[in-house]
Every structure is written in structure tokens, then in C-alpha cells.
Design a protein around this motif. Sequence first.
Motif, PDB file in Angstrom:
ATOM      1  N   ARG A 107       0.839  -1.213   0.000  1.00  0.00           N
ATOM      2  CA  ARG A 107       0.000   0.000   0.000  1.00  0.00           C
ATOM      3  C   ARG A 107       0.867   1.254   0.000  1.00  0.00           C
ATOM      4  O   ARG A 107       0.616   2.197  -0.740  1.00  0.00           O
ATOM      5  CB  ARG A 107      -0.933  -0.014   1.205  1.00  0.00           C
ATOM      6  N   GLU A 108       1.921   1.263   0.799  1.00  0.00           N
ATOM      7  CA  GLU A 108       2.795   2.434   0.870  1.00  0.00           C
ATOM      8  C   GLU A 108       3.591   2.620  -0.416  1.00  0.00           C
ATOM      9  O   GLU A 108       3.849   3.751  -0.818  1.00  0.00           O
ATOM     10  CB  GLU A 108       3.719   2.338   2.080  1.00  0.00           C
ATOM     11  N   ARG A 109       3.987   1.545  -1.063  1.00  0.00           N
ATOM     12  CA  ARG A 109       4.675   1.664  -2.352  1.00  0.00           C
ATOM     13  C   ARG A 109       3.757   2.280  -3.404  1.00  0.00           C
ATOM     14  O   ARG A 109       4.182   3.119  -4.196  1.00  0.00           O
ATOM     15  CB  ARG A 109       5.167   0.304  -2.830  1.00  0.00           C
ATOM     16  N   GLN A 114       4.672  10.526  -6.230  1.00  0.00           N
ATOM     17  CA  GLN A 114       5.849  10.810  -7.048  1.00  0.00           C
ATOM     18  C   GLN A 114       5.435  11.238  -8.451  1.00  0.00           C
ATOM     19  O   GLN A 114       5.953  12.219  -8.991  1.00  0.00           O
ATOM     20  CB  GLN A 114       6.742   9.577  -7.113  1.00  0.00           C
ATOM     21  N   VAL A 115       4.492  10.527  -9.056  1.00  0.00           N
ATOM     22  CA  VAL A 115       4.026  10.854 -10.400  1.00  0.00           C
ATOM     23  C   VAL A 115       3.339  12.222 -10.405  1.00  0.00           C
ATOM     24  O   VAL A 115       3.591  13.053 -11.287  1.00  0.00           O
ATOM     25  CB  VAL A 115       3.091   9.753 -10.939  1.00  0.00           C
ATOM     26  N   SER A 164       8.143  -0.292 -15.523  1.00  0.00           N
ATOM     27  CA  SER A 164       8.176   0.332 -14.207  1.00  0.00           C
ATOM     28  C   SER A 164       8.994   1.618 -14.214  1.00  0.00           C
ATOM     29  O   SER A 164       9.590   1.980 -13.219  1.00  0.00           O
ATOM     30  CB  SER A 164       8.752  -0.645 -13.181  1.00  0.00           C
ATOM     31  N   GLN A 165       9.018   2.296 -15.354  1.00  0.00           N
ATOM     32  CA  GLN A 165       9.700   3.583 -15.438  1.00  0.00           C
ATOM     33  C   GLN A 165       8.949   4.496 -16.391  1.00  0.00           C
ATOM     34  O   GLN A 165       8.144   4.043 -17.200  1.00  0.00           O
ATOM     35  CB  GLN A 165      11.147   3.398 -15.903  1.00  0.00           C
ATOM     36  N   TYR A 166       9.204   5.773 -16.263  1.00  0.00           N
ATOM     37  CA  TYR A 166       8.671   6.748 -17.197  1.00  0.00           C
ATOM     38  C   TYR A 166       9.728   7.787 -17.453  1.00  0.00           C
ATOM     39  O   TYR A 166      10.693   7.909 -16.720  1.00  0.00           O
ATOM     40  CB  TYR A 166       7.371   7.385 -16.686  1.00  0.00           C
ATOM     41  N   GLN A 226      12.318   5.710 -12.119  1.00  0.00           N
ATOM     42  CA  GLN A 226      11.888   4.362 -11.753  1.00  0.00           C
ATOM     43  C   GLN A 226      10.729   4.451 -10.766  1.00  0.00           C
ATOM     44  O   GLN A 226      10.782   5.213  -9.803  1.00  0.00           O
ATOM     45  CB  GLN A 226      13.033   3.602 -11.093  1.00  0.00           C
ATOM     46  N   LEU A 227       9.712   3.656 -10.986  1.00  0.00           N
ATOM     47  CA  LEU A 227       8.629   3.517 -10.020  1.00  0.00           C
ATOM     48  C   LEU A 227       9.075   2.536  -8.937  1.00  0.00           C
ATOM     49  O   LEU A 227       9.978   1.737  -9.156  1.00  0.00           O
ATOM     50  CB  LEU A 227       7.371   3.012 -10.722  1.00  0.00           C
ATOM     51  N   PRO A 228       8.447   2.578  -7.773  1.00  0.00           N
ATOM     52  CA  PRO A 228       8.801   1.612  -6.719  1.00  0.00           C
ATOM     53  C   PRO A 228       8.588   0.171  -7.198  1.00  0.00           C
ATOM     54  O   PRO A 228       7.794  -0.075  -8.102  1.00  0.00           O
ATOM     55  CB  PRO A 228       7.841   1.968  -5.580  1.00  0.00           C
TER      56      PRO A 228
END
Length: 164
Positions: free
Chosen positions: A37-39, A46-47, A74-76, A109-111
Motif C-alpha cells: 500500500r505504501e509503495r 511521485q508521479v 516500471s519507469q517513465y 523508476q517507479l517503486p
Amino acid sequence: MDRKVRGITIMEVLVVMAIIAILASASILGLRNLVQRERLYSAMTQVANDLKEVQFRSMSSNMVWGVRFCANQSQYKIFAVNPANVSGVCPRDANTSCTSDATTQRLVQLPPGVSPEAGFYVLFDRRGYPLDWSCGIGAGNITLRNSYGSRTVIVDRVGRIRYE
């Protein structure tokens, strides 16, 4: 003095160990859900913050800035396009993938375990309004998901960025 010394039986020890094992497994499962949930919440904020930063950069510079998400990655990437280099067409990111190229300013990078449900592309003009790939009104949503669930970051047609 005749005293009988009583100890604990093996059955009592096994019952206590079983109770401890059940409580430990329940707490580990709850902890794993909390981490997921926290991730997801961290990725969502972040986004949203990166979208606000890109919007601010496009309003404070003479460049068009944008963000591109690719589905199931898992990145943008955050990129800038100088309108002086584009003649008569919509200034946009030339590379349709989420890899590093000449326009990429930063790959984010996303978590772990968090990915977008679908591709997402947005540019911000000098007034902070969102544009899509064809330079139409770029209002849209990016939905992030992981094993816990999903969260959505919304960019509306006047450039407000919020999440739910």
C-alpha cells in the motif's frame, strides 16, 4: 519436606508454539500489505509531483516539457522539446518508447512492483495547459497498480493535477 515439582508438558509447549506461529503469520501478512500500500501511495505522489514539476518547467522556460509512460514498464521518462527546432508541427517526443534518447531529461523508476495500467503521454505548453500526442487537449488519467490495488493521477483539461 516432600515437595512435588511440577513442570510443563510437551503438549502445553506445542500449543503455545502453535499460537505464536499463527500470530506471527498474521502479522507478516499484514506487514506485506502495508508495504504494498505504501509503495503504491509513494508512486502516486511521485508521479503527481513530477507532473507538477514538468508543468512548472514548461511555464518558466521557452520549451515544451512532457512525460511519457509505457504500459507494463516500471519507469517513465521526462523530456523537453525545444519548439524552435520544430517547424509548423506539434512539438512532441520523437521516440515513442520509454528508453533514453536525445530528448530525455530523466528516466524515473517507479517503486518495485508498481506499473502503469496503460501508456500515458502528456505535454505542457507555456501556459501550463496539457496537450496530447496530436497537440489536442491532453486531459487524461494515469492509473498505477500493484498487488495491493490501483491509484489514479488525473490531469484535467485546464492543467490541474490531482490524485485519488
